[in-house]
Motif scaffolding. Structure first.
Motif, PDB file in Angstrom:
ATOM      1  N   ALA A 296       0.218 -72.151  29.529  1.00  0.00           N
ATOM      2  CA  ALA A 296       1.484 -71.496  29.883  1.00  0.00           C
ATOM      3  C   ALA A 296       1.804 -70.287  29.011  1.00  0.00           C
ATOM      4  CB  ALA A 296       2.637 -72.507  29.816  1.00  0.00           C
ATOM      5  N   THR A 297       1.098 -70.134  27.880  1.00  0.00           N
ATOM      6  CA  THR A 297       1.330 -68.937  27.060  1.00  0.00           C
ATOM      7  C   THR A 297       0.827 -67.682  27.769  1.00  0.00           C
ATOM      8  OG1 THR A 297      -0.819 -69.033  25.924  1.00  0.00           O
ATOM      9  CG2 THR A 297       1.011 -70.287  24.945  1.00  0.00           C
ATOM     10  N   GLY A 298      -0.109 -67.873  28.722  1.00  0.00           N
ATOM     11  CA  GLY A 298      -0.688 -66.730  29.413  1.00  0.00           C
ATOM     12  C   GLY A 298      -1.748 -66.009  28.612  1.00  0.00           C
ATOM     13  N   HIS A 299      -2.140 -66.571  27.461  1.00  0.00           N
ATOM     14  CA  HIS A 299      -3.104 -65.888  26.589  1.00  0.00           C
ATOM     15  C   HIS A 299      -4.407 -66.663  26.416  1.00  0.00           C
ATOM     16  CE1 HIS A 299      -0.248 -62.779  25.677  1.00  0.00           C
ATOM     17  NE2 HIS A 299       0.638 -63.669  25.273  1.00  0.00           N
ATOM     18  N   ALA A 300      -4.620 -67.676  27.269  1.00  0.00           N
ATOM     19  CA  ALA A 300      -5.877 -68.411  27.178  1.00  0.00           C
ATOM     20  C   ALA A 300      -7.028 -67.505  27.625  1.00  0.00           C
ATOM     21  CB  ALA A 300      -5.823 -69.662  28.043  1.00  0.00           C
ATOM     22  N   ARG A 301      -8.148 -67.624  26.941  1.00  0.00           N
ATOM     23  CA  ARG A 301      -9.356 -66.863  27.284  1.00  0.00           C
ATOM     24  C   ARG A 301     -10.273 -67.795  28.062  1.00  0.00           C
ATOM     25  NH1 ARG A 301     -13.111 -64.168  22.630  1.00  0.00           N
ATOM     26  NH2 ARG A 301     -11.355 -62.743  22.438  1.00  0.00           N
ATOM     27  N   GLY A 302     -10.542 -67.475  29.317  1.00  0.00           N
ATOM     28  CA  GLY A 302     -11.347 -68.366  30.132  1.00  0.00           C
ATOM     29  C   GLY A 302     -10.578 -69.639  30.447  1.00  0.00           C
ATOM     30  N   LYS A 303     -11.230 -70.785  30.286  1.00  0.00           N
ATOM     31  CA  LYS A 303     -10.663 -72.040  30.768  1.00  0.00           C
ATOM     32  C   LYS A 303     -10.448 -73.074  29.664  1.00  0.00           C
ATOM     33  CE  LYS A 303      -9.878 -73.087  34.362  1.00  0.00           C
ATOM     34  NZ  LYS A 303     -10.656 -73.610  35.497  1.00  0.00           N
ATOM     35  N   ILE A 304      -9.496 -73.976  29.929  1.00  0.00           N
ATOM     36  CA  ILE A 304      -9.221 -75.154  29.115  1.00  0.00           C
ATOM     37  C   ILE A 304      -9.733 -76.354  29.903  1.00  0.00           C
ATOM     38  CG2 ILE A 304      -7.424 -76.587  28.087  1.00  0.00           C
ATOM     39  CD1 ILE A 304      -5.677 -73.925  28.133  1.00  0.00           C
TER      40      ILE A 304
END
Length: 309
Positions: A296-304
């Motif tokens: 939800a931060t919008g700053h993930a790189r690729g996937k979790i």
């Protein structure tokens, strides 16, 4: 089976790790024993209730729309898969999802898992891969030699779309923050625009296709960089029809196609290493609340990715 179950909409604390019955199979279903699933922004958007007007869910609800695992059972009419097959899928969003040990999926939404990927890597692919494919291949009709601009390159859809466009022989530009510039170049982007330092419309020559994953003002500004007759596809809000007319371009709001045949084509690109999975974090299914907060931060790189079995 163990699953993350929602009894109501709300913040991450409505995600309860508990026991629930295994799903029942329809004749065309396969039961997948899930080894890994992943977090997509649509997961927490559903959890918060943002999509309840579009999709009237009933509770208790299991969300999650990526699965990689092993076929445990098959329905009476299944012809494409056998018990023991390693598969991956993005299941029907109108049924219970993949934050669970098992999921029932129509066999037409399933493909064999790419042989060279781990279950965790494979689980990162289906939703973002199918979304990028629908936008670029099915809707925009991308062809070799075209100029493609991906808004939001570091995210799950963006990082896959950059690689997909390069695999098709296109020139690719994208946007990202300063810390992601080198990462985006490694994915194959020909021009990386650091949005912290410059406006893309000031430095980008006209393009044939825009894939917009951000919406809002960014989407409206994206019309400025399209050639006449160009195509804009949006994974978020519906594009402004008046702007599309003013700039003499075609603009589409895209709903992802869930098709096992497309997933099989994506598997070929992964097996030939023309596309590589981008997984930033792997955590246990029971830690899904933290996964949602990170997404939800919008700053993930690729996937979790969430490990299940």
């Amino acid at each position: 089976m163990k699953a993350i179950v929602m009894e109501q909409y709300g913040h991450a604390d409505v995600l309860n790790y508990t026991e629930i019955d295994e799903p029942e199979l329809k004749p065309n279903d396969i039961l997948i024993e899930i080894k890994a699933t992943s977090v997509n922004p649509v997961d927490w958007q559903i959890r918060e209730g943002y999509l309840q007007q579009a999709i009237p869910y009933e509770f208790p609800l299991i969300i999650g729309w990526d699965a990689a695992g092993v076929v445990k059972k098959i329905g009476s009419d299944v012809s494409k898969f056998s018990v023991g097959d390693e598969v991956y899928s993005s299941p029907d969003m109108m049924r219970n999802g993949t934050y669970a040990e098992y999921v029932a999926v129509d066999e037409n939404m399933v493909a064999k898992k790419p042989r060279n990927l781990t279950f965790e890597e494979a689980a990162s692919i289906p939703l973002v891969g199918l979304t990028a494919w629908t936008c670029l291949v099915d809707v925009a009709k991308m062809t070799a030699g075209e100029r493609v601009f991906i808004q939001g390159g570091p995210g799950g859809v963006g990082s896959f779309a950059i690689q997909l466009a390069k695999a098709y022989g296109c020139w690719v530009a994208t946007t990202g923050s300063g810390k992601n510039v080198d990462f985006l170049k490694q994915l194959g982007a020909d021009q990386v625009i650091n949005y912290e330092e410059e406006n893309f419309e000031d430095v980008l020559s006209p393009v044939d296709i825009v894939l917009d994953t951000l919406g809002g003002d960014v989407q409206n500004r994206s019309f400025k960089v399209l050639k006449k007759g160009g195509r804009l596809t949006s994974t978020t809000t519906a594009p402004d029809e008046q702007l599309a007319n003013d700039y003499e371009v075609n603009a589409y709001q895209v709903s992802m196609g869930r098709d096992g045949k497309t997933l099989a084509k994506i598997a070929e690109l992964l097996e030939s290493e023309k596309i590589k999975p981008v997984v930033e974090h792997v955590m246990n299914l029971s830690d899904v609340k933290e996964g949602h907060r990170m997404s939800a931060t919008g700053h993930a790189r690729g996937k979790i990715v969430l490990k299940v079995h």
